[in-house]
Design a protein around this motif. Structure first.
Motif, PDB file in Angstrom:
ATOM      1  N   ARG A  14       0.821  -1.205   0.000  1.00  0.00           N
ATOM      2  CA  ARG A  14       0.000   0.000   0.000  1.00  0.00           C
ATOM      3  C   ARG A  14       0.858   1.259   0.000  1.00  0.00           C
ATOM      4  O   ARG A  14       0.558   2.245  -0.689  1.00  0.00           O
ATOM      5  CB  ARG A  14      -0.939   0.011   1.208  1.00  0.00           C
ATOM      6  CG  ARG A  14      -1.990   1.089   1.138  1.00  0.00           C
ATOM      7  CD  ARG A  14      -2.835   1.147   2.370  1.00  0.00           C
ATOM      8  NE  ARG A  14      -2.057   1.562   3.531  1.00  0.00           N
ATOM      9  CZ  ARG A  14      -2.587   1.940   4.688  1.00  0.00           C
ATOM     10  NH1 ARG A  14      -3.893   1.933   4.833  1.00  0.00           N
ATOM     11  NH2 ARG A  14      -1.834   2.299   5.690  1.00  0.00           N
ATOM     12  N   LEU A  53      -4.213   0.439  -5.212  1.00  0.00           N
ATOM     13  CA  LEU A  53      -4.311   0.943  -3.842  1.00  0.00           C
ATOM     14  C   LEU A  53      -5.688   0.649  -3.260  1.00  0.00           C
ATOM     15  O   LEU A  53      -5.812   0.223  -2.102  1.00  0.00           O
ATOM     16  CB  LEU A  53      -4.030   2.440  -3.814  1.00  0.00           C
ATOM     17  CG  LEU A  53      -4.198   3.137  -2.467  1.00  0.00           C
ATOM     18  CD1 LEU A  53      -3.243   2.555  -1.436  1.00  0.00           C
ATOM     19  CD2 LEU A  53      -3.981   4.643  -2.606  1.00  0.00           C
ATOM     20  N   THR A  76      -6.213  -1.851  -0.037  1.00  0.00           N
ATOM     21  CA  THR A  76      -6.849  -1.297   1.166  1.00  0.00           C
ATOM     22  C   THR A  76      -8.043  -2.146   1.585  1.00  0.00           C
ATOM     23  O   THR A  76      -8.272  -2.367   2.784  1.00  0.00           O
ATOM     24  CB  THR A  76      -7.287   0.153   0.913  1.00  0.00           C
ATOM     25  OG1 THR A  76      -6.152   0.939   0.544  1.00  0.00           O
ATOM     26  CG2 THR A  76      -7.928   0.744   2.150  1.00  0.00           C
TER      27      THR A  76
END
Length: 293
Positions: A58, A81, A85
């Protein structure tokens, strides 16, 4: 003097041109360096993601998604991303002292690396997989919890109890192995199960009792006192069944209350094992609750 002036002017013009070219090339070189760093971060992020190191991945995707990176790289990194997440697990850590009071001055490490300097109730991120959490507090014996964290698992609750250290000065020795209390709901499984048995027993008692009363009233008005033995036995069987259901319900309810009281008195105690024993008796039944703690 007049012949040197044109030469000085020529040298000055060349110096100015060289300075302008250098000033033009420096941003271009810097831009090329930024682009290369963006591509490197993108590739490293994908590798770390595939290896399960989602926290590091990340960070790389955040880097290659910055405004300094090319538009195509930013677009790809933004999508990666978002995916990482969503897959990154989070834990909510808590600890209690010997009196069952919450404590915050606790340091937690995961696999030897710092995870939380203080328990503030906020969720912390960990990579998926098998981990060892170590809880440490001044004056208390450290506790090590082994657990398997699942990908995409959010806000999993992990709690432990810290007791005073037996060593002088509260020196940290070998950590006490403890089980991970993932959720308070796990401690309520036995009371919930016994409560369900109690509810089912009550329903069965009411149904069988009402049915037996209706059958008895019908026999009184139609054939008493010379009713068929089979009809009378059917009524008696329903009455016995109702009494058995009542005994089971009462025993299960008592067991549920006892389990709740025991869990509240010692949340770290192992789950109690309970069994309901029902013995048919003439005209009814006797029920008993056995438990192992």
């Amino acid at each position: 003097m007049n012949q040197r002036t044109p030469r000085r002017s020529l040298f000055a013009a060349l110096a100015a041109l060289a300075a302008s070219a250098l000033a033009y090339l420096q941003p271009a070189r810097a831009h090329a360096g930024d682009a290369e760093a963006c591509f490197t971060a993108s590739e490293e992020g994908q590798r770390l993601r595939d290896e399960g190191q989602l926290r590091e991945a990340r960070a790389r995707f955040i880097s290659c998604g910055s405004a300094a990176c090319p538009a195509l790289v930013r677009s790809d990194c933004a999508g990666w991303l978002s995916d990482v997440t969503a897959r990154l697990p989070t834990l909510i850590l808590s600890a209690e002292d010997e009196q069952g009071q919450d404590v915050a001055d606790v340091q937690v490490t995961v696999d030897g690396a710092p995870l939380a300097a203080r328990l503030d109730g906020k969720a912390v991120e960990v990579d998926p997989g098998e981990h060892v959490l170590r809880f440490e507090r001044a004056g208390s014996a450290p506790v090590a919890l082994r657990l398997v964290v699942r990908e995409g698992e959010k806000l999993r609750r992990i709690s432990t109890r810290l007791v005073r250290s037996a060593t002088p000065g509260g020196a940290a020795g070998a950590p006490r192995e403890d089980r991970a209390a993932s959720s308070p709901a796990s401690a309520l499984l036995l009371p919930i199960a016994l409560g369900g048995v109690a509810a089912a027993g009550s329903v069965a008692y009411a149904a069988l009792g009402l049915s037996a009363r209706a059958d008895a009233d019908r026999l009184r008005t139609t054939c008493a006192p010379r009713c068929a033995e089979a009809d009378v036995d059917a009524v008696r069987t329903k009455i016995v069944g109702a009494n058995i259901a009542f005994g089971i319900g009462v025993a299960a309810l008592g067991g549920a209350v006892a389990a709740l009281l025991l869990r509240r008195a010692d949340p770290a105690a192992p789950a109690a094992a309970a069994a309901v024993h029902v013995v048919p008796l003439p005209g009814g039944a006797a029920a008993a609750l056995g438990a192992r703690f």
